[in-house]
Design an enzyme around this catalytic site. Sequence first.
Site, short mmCIF file in Angstrom:
data_model
loop_
_atom_site.label_atom_id
_atom_site.label_comp_id
_atom_site.label_asym_id
_atom_site.label_seq_id
_atom_site.Cartn_x
_atom_site.Cartn_y
_atom_site.Cartn_z
N GLY A 38 0.78 -1.24 0.00
CA GLY A 38 0.00 0.00 0.00
C GLY A 38 0.80 1.28 0.00
O GLY A 38 0.32 2.32 -0.43
N ASP A 94 0.43 3.34 4.26
CA ASP A 94 -0.65 4.05 3.60
C ASP A 94 -1.67 4.59 4.59
O ASP A 94 -2.12 5.72 4.49
CB ASP A 94 -1.34 3.15 2.55
N ASP A 97 -5.19 2.37 10.83
CA ASP A 97 -6.58 2.04 11.17
C ASP A 97 -6.61 1.65 12.65
O ASP A 97 -6.67 2.53 13.51
CB ASP A 97 -7.06 0.93 10.24
N LYS A 125 -7.41 7.04 10.08
CA LYS A 125 -8.86 6.98 10.25
C LYS A 125 -9.23 7.42 11.65
O LYS A 125 -8.67 6.96 12.63
CB LYS A 125 -9.35 5.53 10.06
N PHE A 146 -14.13 2.88 4.01
CA PHE A 146 -13.13 2.07 3.33
C PHE A 146 -12.66 2.80 2.07
O PHE A 146 -13.46 3.08 1.18
CB PHE A 146 -13.66 0.68 2.99
N VAL A 147 -11.39 3.11 2.02
CA VAL A 147 -10.87 3.91 0.91
C VAL A 147 -9.90 3.11 0.05
O VAL A 147 -9.27 2.16 0.51
CB VAL A 147 -10.17 5.19 1.43
N ASP A 153 -5.79 -0.71 -1.75
CA ASP A 153 -6.49 -1.65 -2.63
C ASP A 153 -7.80 -2.15 -2.05
O ASP A 153 -8.06 -2.05 -0.86
CB ASP A 153 -5.61 -2.87 -2.88
N ARG A 159 -5.21 0.20 -6.81
CA ARG A 159 -4.02 0.83 -6.22
C ARG A 159 -3.47 1.95 -7.10
O ARG A 159 -2.82 2.87 -6.63
CB ARG A 159 -2.89 -0.21 -6.03
P1 5GP Z 1 -4.33 -1.64 11.08
O1 5GP Z 1 -3.31 -2.68 11.37
O2 5GP Z 1 -3.90 -0.25 11.48
O3 5GP Z 1 -5.67 -2.00 11.62
O4 5GP Z 1 -4.58 -1.67 9.53
C1 5GP Z 1 -3.67 -1.13 8.66
C2 5GP Z 1 -3.77 -1.80 7.32
O5 5GP Z 1 -5.11 -2.17 7.01
C3 5GP Z 1 -3.34 -0.84 6.24
O6 5GP Z 1 -1.97 -0.96 5.98
C4 5GP Z 1 -4.21 -1.29 5.07
O7 5GP Z 1 -3.55 -2.30 4.38
C5 5GP Z 1 -5.45 -1.87 5.69
N1 5GP Z 1 -6.56 -0.91 5.70
C6 5GP Z 1 -7.14 -0.32 6.78
N2 5GP Z 1 -8.13 0.51 6.42
C7 5GP Z 1 -8.19 0.46 5.08
C8 5GP Z 1 -9.02 1.12 4.10
O8 5GP Z 1 -9.91 1.94 4.36
N3 5GP Z 1 -8.77 0.81 2.79
C9 5GP Z 1 -7.81 -0.08 2.42
N4 5GP Z 1 -7.65 -0.30 1.12
N5 5GP Z 1 -7.00 -0.70 3.31
C10 5GP Z 1 -7.21 -0.45 4.63
MG MG Z 2 -1.22 -2.12 4.15
#
Ligand code: 5GP
Ligand code: MG
Length: 171
Positions: A38, A94, A97, A125, A146-147, A153, A159
């Site tokens: 990403g 990227d 979350d 987010k 969700f973006v 992706d 992407r």
């Molecule tokens: P975390 O570990 O912080 O919960 O999630 C991070 C990863 O989840 C990011 O690197 C990404 O790959 C994926 N992710 C979280 N939210 C989104 C979203 O809104 N869109 C996309 N495409 N990927 C997301």
């Molecule tokens: Mg990622």
Amino acid sequence: MRVLITAERIQERVGELAQLIGPEYRDRPLTIVGVLTGSVMFLADLVRRLDIPLRIGLIQASSYRGAATTPGALRVGADLLAEVRDRHVLLLDDILDTGQTLKQLVQHLHDQGALSVKVCVLLRKQDRQVHDVRVDFVGFEIPDEFVVGYGLDYNDEYRQLPHVAVLPRES
Ligand code: 5GP
Ligand code: MG
């Protein structure tokens, strides 16, 4: 799809981030580590705006399947990561979350002997972070949707979009 952040605004903000990041690492051995896949667009654009010596590293981490909103088990793949011992690391992703991915990667980089580890994300987010991870540089705060695009992706597609867009929820 609804455009959330235009390509122009992304490029402008990447330039601003470079202005903040550059001075922090002047005269320090810097490795920018991008989280695959990403971060690749962000990584490529950011490093070209930095006028300081640096190395580029890549690390793999995956936790999401499709558009599921709860992360599954995280897999870290560090086979592609060059030596970070005695180097300052800027970890680039990227999106932040829940924070699970970055928390584990920061720990991994410390374990590998990095002198310091800072975190830079293009997107954060709102109201989603549950894991305690310090983020030093943020491009944009976004709502909990969700973006896709600019590296992000859905099932490995979208992407290549130059902007960030909201993927409509399936009804
Ligand atoms: P975390 O570990 O912080 O919960 O999630 C991070 C990863 O989840 C990011 O690197 C990404 O790959 C994926 N992710 C979280 N939210 C989104 C979203 O809104 N869109 C996309 N495409 N990927 C997301
Ligand atoms: Mg990622």
